[in-house]
Design an enzyme around this catalytic site. Structure first.
Site, PDB file in Angstrom:
ATOM      1  N   CYS A  91      71.101  56.108  29.222  1.00 16.55           N
ATOM      2  CA  CYS A  91      70.761  56.952  28.066  1.00 16.55           C
ATOM      3  C   CYS A  91      71.972  57.306  27.205  1.00 16.55           C
ATOM      4  CB  CYS A  91      70.082  58.229  28.525  1.00 16.55           C
ATOM      5  SG  CYS A  91      68.481  57.947  29.312  1.00 16.55           S
ATOM      6  N   GLN A 151      63.657  59.094  37.524  1.00 21.19           N
ATOM      7  CA  GLN A 151      64.161  60.286  36.860  1.00 21.19           C
ATOM      8  C   GLN A 151      63.162  61.436  36.841  1.00 21.19           C
ATOM      9  OE1 GLN A 151      65.996  59.621  33.056  1.00 21.19           O
ATOM     10  NE2 GLN A 151      67.291  57.988  33.801  1.00 21.19           N
ATOM     11  N   ARG A 206      56.178  68.014  16.532  1.00 18.72           N
ATOM     12  CA  ARG A 206      54.835  68.590  16.451  1.00 18.72           C
ATOM     13  C   ARG A 206      54.961  70.080  16.112  1.00 18.72           C
ATOM     14  NH1 ARG A 206      54.693  65.900  21.316  1.00 18.72           N
ATOM     15  NH2 ARG A 206      54.466  67.863  22.465  1.00 18.72           N
ATOM     16  N   SER A 208      52.930  72.336  15.418  1.00 18.06           N
ATOM     17  CA  SER A 208      51.896  73.236  15.940  1.00 18.06           C
ATOM     18  C   SER A 208      52.012  73.481  17.439  1.00 18.06           C
ATOM     19  CB  SER A 208      50.506  72.652  15.635  1.00 18.06           C
ATOM     20  OG  SER A 208      50.350  71.379  16.258  1.00 18.06           O
ATOM     21  N   HIS A 344      63.684  60.324  22.036  1.00 13.67           N
ATOM     22  CA  HIS A 344      64.799  59.821  22.853  1.00 13.67           C
ATOM     23  C   HIS A 344      64.737  58.295  22.880  1.00 13.67           C
ATOM     24  CE1 HIS A 344      67.748  59.244  25.841  1.00 13.67           C
ATOM     25  NE2 HIS A 344      67.081  59.612  26.936  1.00 13.67           N
ATOM     26  N   CYS A 374      72.676  63.266  30.103  1.00 13.99           N
ATOM     27  CA  CYS A 374      72.465  62.754  31.453  1.00 13.99           C
ATOM     28  C   CYS A 374      72.079  61.281  31.364  1.00 13.99           C
ATOM     29  CB  CYS A 374      71.374  63.549  32.158  1.00 13.99           C
ATOM     30  SG  CYS A 374      69.780  63.577  31.304  1.00 13.99           S
TER      31      CYS A 374
END
Length: 388
Positions: A91, A151, A206, A208, A344, A374
């Site tokens: 990542c 993960q 989002r 809401s 991500h 991470c």
């Protein structure tokens, strides 16, 4: 020693990483080529001057195989003389690309480099390159006889061991969407975004989202096979308090301060300090804590000297545990929302975060920003930038 500076940084909007997502019809090399072309065009830079292009990409198979950085450089219309390479630190791949680019400048090996990243999770699914939970682990079975876990299970174990209840995780997730939505509405992301495909804004936010709505989601990783091994698990990790599958690309123009001056370009930030470290591969996601301590020590700074912290929201427990262990000011943590709302796109996330952090420092007047991510296998990168 010369300074390594960020002259500019851009990203695509975050597209939902599934069929029908806003970027799912775009080849990942085309996504990356778009941000590369935009980056040099908006800085009126001759791409022939670029010494190297370093791209992060995690799932290097299918359309993302065969050194996608080089494919994107050619697709962007850069001269054939411009080299490129693709790196994988899971990542943190594009954050590592930024480290390599800046360190090359500091070493005198580069005058100008581009650090970038891409991931099309709709077109090249996670683990399609064989990076599943059990891939390549036979050689370390003697060291971890009970086996490592994916993960999501690690996130469950972390939440349980730090006593983070479901409501706390959902509250943090709702905060991420609220902050991201407020920033978007105020135009706070405008300078970092470049259109891709037909997408001009992040489709993962989002506005809401509420804690009450998130409470209705079912746990994503519940697997009773782990109950005996981890009796503390309460199954609190859901799609709502995790980062979504995402498509996107990002790129940063990095050079020596002297070269920027010679080209008439104004640096926006300088690299202050770097760190990368490993931690328990079973917990997997906690290396952000020792990485942060390491980068602060190297930079001669304390956590209170930092004006904004960007801790990647792969799962809500990660930034919450980080803040607890570092004694960090929660108001400075991911002040524009994080990956739970902004997505991500694995290989692109490091430079995405860098873009958001630089713009936040400029718009808030802050001096220092710290980012950390991470990474699978119990790894983490950490970077401190100073706004100029």
């Amino acid at each position: 020693m010369p300074a390594a500076v960020v002259v500019d940084v851009v990203r695509t909007p975050s597209g939902k990483g599934k069929s029908g997502g806003g970027l799912s019809h775009v080849h990942p090399a085309t996504l990356l080529a778009g941000v590369l072309a935009d980056l040099v065009a908006r800085n009126d830079l001759d791409p022939a001057l670029v010494d190297d292009v370093i791209a992060g990409c995690v799932t290097q198979s299918g359309e993302q195989a065969f050194n996608i950085a080089r494919t994107a450089v050619l697709a962007a219309g850069f001269p054939e003389s411009v080299p490129a390479t693709t790196v994988d630190r899971q990542c943190g791949s594009s954050q590592q690309a930024a480290h390599f680019a800046a360190q090359g400048v500091l070493a005198g090996a580069y005058d100008i480099a581009i650090a970038c990243g891409v991931e099309s999770m709709s077109r090249v699914p996670m683990f399609s390159s064989g990076q599943g939970a059990d891939a390549n682990r036979g050689p370390i079975a003697h060291r971890y006889p009970e086996g490592l876990v994916q993960q999501g299970i690690s996130a469950e174990v972390i939440a349980a061991r730090w006593k983070l209840e479901r409501g706390v995780l959902d509250e943090f997730a709702a905060r991420s969407h609220r902050l991201a939505a407020d920033t978007a509405a105020a135009g706070g992301f405008d300078r970092e975004l470049v259109a891709a495909g037909n997408l001009t804004a992040d489709e993962t936010i989002r506005p809401s989202t509420t804690v009450e709505g998130l409470a209705g989601l079912r746990p994503a990783f519940a697997d009773e096979r782990y109950r005996t091994r981890f009796p503390e698990i309460e199954w609190s990790i859901t799609p709502g308090n995790s980062s979504p599958l995402t498509d996107g690309a990002s790129a940063a123009l990095i050079m020596s301060e002297e070269k920027a001056s010679a080209l008439g370009l104004r640096p926006r930030a300088r690299f202050h300090s770097f760190a990368v470290t490993g931690d328990d591969p079973l917990l997997m996601l906690t290396a952000v804590v020792p990485a942060t301590r390491k980068v602060l020590a190297r930079g001669g700074l304390s956590i209170d000297d930092i004006d904004a912290y960007e801790v990647n929201e792969a799962f809500a427990p990660v930034p919450l545990v980080w803040a607890h262990e570092l004694g960090a000011d929660p108001d400075k943590l991911n002040p524009r929302g994080g990956a739970i709302a902004l997505g991500h796109p694995l290989g692109a996330s490091g430079i995405r975060i860098l873009a958001t952090m630089v713009n936040h420092l400029e718009q808030s007047g802050g001096r220092y920003g710290l980012m950390t991510m991470c990474e699978a296998g119990g790894l983490a990168n950490a970077t401190i930038l100073e706004r100029l």
